[in-house]
Write a protein that holds these residues in place. Structure first.
Motif, PDB file in Angstrom:
ATOM      1  N   ILE A 100      -4.367   4.374  -5.710  1.00 13.59           N
ATOM      2  CA  ILE A 100      -4.574   4.471  -4.269  1.00 13.59           C
ATOM      3  C   ILE A 100      -5.644   3.503  -3.766  1.00 13.59           C
ATOM      4  CG2 ILE A 100      -5.337   5.992  -2.398  1.00 13.59           C
ATOM      5  CD1 ILE A 100      -2.527   6.570  -3.339  1.00 13.59           C
TER       6      ILE A 100
ATOM      7  N   ASP B  48       0.820  -1.217   0.000  1.00 13.93           N
ATOM      8  CA  ASP B  48       0.000   0.000   0.000  1.00 13.93           C
ATOM      9  C   ASP B  48       0.851   1.262   0.000  1.00 13.93           C
ATOM     10  OD1 ASP B  48      -2.201  -1.620   0.024  1.00 13.93           O
ATOM     11  OD2 ASP B  48      -2.749  -1.236   2.106  1.00 13.93           O
TER      12      ASP B  48
ATOM     13  N   TYR C  36       2.271   7.123   7.342  1.00 14.66           N
ATOM     14  CA  TYR C  36       1.567   7.193   6.069  1.00 14.66           C
ATOM     15  C   TYR C  36       0.089   7.571   6.131  1.00 14.66           C
ATOM     16  CZ  TYR C  36       5.784   4.750   4.697  1.00 14.66           C
ATOM     17  OH  TYR C  36       7.096   4.416   4.498  1.00 14.66           O
ATOM     18  N   TYR C  37      -0.545   7.450   7.306  1.00 16.65           N
ATOM     19  CA  TYR C  37      -1.994   7.589   7.304  1.00 16.65           C
ATOM     20  C   TYR C  37      -2.567   8.654   8.221  1.00 16.65           C
ATOM     21  CZ  TYR C  37      -2.251   3.317   4.539  1.00 16.65           C
ATOM     22  OH  TYR C  37      -2.119   2.393   3.543  1.00 16.65           O
TER      23      TYR C  37
ATOM     24  N   THR D 146       2.119   7.007  -6.813  1.00 19.84           N
ATOM     25  CA  THR D 146       1.183   8.043  -7.241  1.00 19.84           C
ATOM     26  C   THR D 146       1.861   9.403  -7.260  1.00 19.84           C
ATOM     27  OG1 THR D 146      -0.738   6.820  -6.411  1.00 19.84           O
ATOM     28  CG2 THR D 146      -1.008   9.191  -6.707  1.00 19.84           C
ATOM     29  N   SER D 147       2.618   9.714  -6.213  1.00 14.86           N
ATOM     30  CA  SER D 147       3.322  10.992  -6.145  1.00 14.86           C
ATOM     31  C   SER D 147       4.375  11.112  -7.241  1.00 14.86           C
ATOM     32  CB  SER D 147       3.973  11.170  -4.766  1.00 14.86           C
ATOM     33  OG  SER D 147       2.998  11.288  -3.753  1.00 14.86           O
TER      34      SER D 147
ATOM     35  N   THR E 287       5.805   9.496  -0.781  1.00 15.75           N
ATOM     36  CA  THR E 287       4.472  10.078  -0.715  1.00 15.75           C
ATOM     37  C   THR E 287       4.583  11.590  -0.545  1.00 15.75           C
ATOM     38  OG1 THR E 287       4.209  10.005   1.700  1.00 15.75           O
ATOM     39  CG2 THR E 287       3.739   7.971   0.485  1.00 15.75           C
TER      40      THR E 287
ATOM     41  N   MET F 224       1.026   4.602  -2.767  1.00 14.15           N
ATOM     42  CA  MET F 224       1.016   6.029  -2.438  1.00 14.15           C
ATOM     43  C   MET F 224       2.264   6.724  -2.978  1.00 14.15           C
ATOM     44  SD  MET F 224      -0.601   6.244   1.410  1.00 14.15           S
ATOM     45  CE  MET F 224       0.326   4.925   2.157  1.00 14.15           C
ATOM     46  N   SER F 225       3.423   6.081  -2.803  1.00 14.69           N
ATOM     47  CA  SER F 225       4.668   6.671  -3.294  1.00 14.69           C
ATOM     48  C   SER F 225       4.642   6.807  -4.815  1.00 14.69           C
ATOM     49  CB  SER F 225       5.859   5.798  -2.881  1.00 14.69           C
ATOM     50  OG  SER F 225       6.104   5.865  -1.495  1.00 14.69           O
TER      51      SER F 225
END
Length: 355
Positions: free
Chosen positions: A60, A18, A262-263, A25-26, A324, A22-23
């Motif tokens: 995501i 997961d 991360y969250y 996507t950035s 991220t 996220m990483s």
């Protein structure tokens, strides 16, 4: 200037799947599309590789896996291919890649596995090579190398799954080698604080070890250090440089765990860190020394404890740290004057230069 074709890999069969999404996507949202043709390759939790051409935002929520345009694909170890093989209607299509950026974390990603595949294929890969990646991933070997290089780490010992001492013997060893509780219990081969526990008394030791053994066949037991948690980013090949400033993390919980990273907002981040100029230079210099001792190239984030007496203890290196939007590695170099696209560009360039 002719565009370079870059393979961006994401996902993977690791406990940090997961985080990779996220990483990635950035990275995908910030890579310079005028300079690079981007080939997206997603790897599912069960290890299936797929070439993905859909919306980056689908990473995501994992809906990318259901995209109707997905095609089976793989990196070929055949150097004459030098790239990605995509299977379409029973036929194989070859896409030559100038470099691979595995925006992935944990096992099968930053442990030397992906780096070895890229080496076989002859394709430049962002980040440290096979040996360095393997050493930095395995906390036991990281300690051994850093101890030999004269870089201070927390006191530690390793326990293998098939050779677990009795709890009484463990308590004695913790008292003698680590000075007693509290201690940290960690899987040797996992990142992002996955499977990590802070153990304050012997009553919680067995449970913490069982959790850590879920993620690896050997675990590390370390002295819990009392000091500021600080991080610095390093970039380069033969002449690596540390970020201008150091970042400071103040966990609101027992330690900087997976969710905090991360969250949620259960940690306060300070950039620059609330430390003296002398302490900043010590951290930066020690990070570069460790980077070289561990044979790193390209990038690493190096985490430390800054002790009350002004000395530092290296906690761990991360050879493919989080990317991220809130991750410390890009934030540290953005603070140093680079834009996010420039950071990505430099890392790709370093990978190609190191080939």
């Amino acid at each position: 200037m002719e565009k370079r074709t870059i393979g961006i890999l994401f996902g993977g069969a690791s406990s940090e799947h997961d985080v990779s999404l996220m990483s990635a996507t950035s990275v995908l949202e910030n890579i310079d599309r005028e300079k690079y043709d981007v080939i997206m390759v997603g790897i599912t939790r069960d290890g299936r590789w797929m070439r993905y051409t859909g919306d980056v935002k689908k990473l995501i929520d994992h809906s990318w896996e259901e995209d109707s345009g997905n095609l089976p694909a793989f990196l070929s170890p055949d150097r004459s291919v030098h790239g990605l093989v995509t299977v379409r209607d029973g036929q194989m299509e070859i896409t030559r890649l100038d470099a691979v950026f595995p925006v992935m974390h944990g096992r099968f990603a930053e442990d030397g596995s992906m780096q070895g595949l890229c080496d076989l294929a002859g394709i430049p890969c962002v980040g440290p090579g096979v040996c360095s990646s393997a050493i930095c991933m395995d906390k036991e070997y990281t300690h051994i190398v850093l101890d030999a290089a004269g870089i201070k780490t927390s006191d530690w010992f390793c326990v293998r799954k098939g050779e677990v001492p009795s709890l009484l013997d463990l308590e004695v060893k913790i008292a003698v080698k680590l000075g007693g509780f509290p201690v940290f219990v960690k899987p040797c081969n996992a990142g992002s604080s996955v499977g990590v526990s802070k153990v304050k008394t012997s009553d919680d030791l067995e449970e913490a070890m069982m959790l850590a053994f879920q993620h690896d066949q050997k675990i590390l037991i370390e002295r819990a250090m009392v000091g500021k948690e600080v991080e610095v980013a390093v970039m380069g090949n033969d002449s690596p440089e540390a970020s201008v400033h150091v970042g400071e993390i103040v966990p609101k919980l027992e330690f900087y765990d997976y969710n905090s990273k991360y969250y949620d907002d259960t940690a306060d981040l300070y950039l620059p860190a609330r430390i003296s100029d002398e302490e900043t230079q010590l951290i930066r210099q020690t990070a570069v020394k460790a980077f070289k001792a561990l044979g790193c190239r390209g990038l690493a984030r190096v985490d430390f404890f800054l002790l009350p007496d002004g000395s530092c203890v290296l906690n761990e290196p991360n050879t493919l740290p989080g990317f991220t939007k809130i991750s410390m590695y890009p934030k540290l170099f953005i603070d140093s004057g680079l834009s996010y696209p420039e950071i990505i560009d430099r890392l790709i360039t370093l990978a190609i230069e190191a080939q």
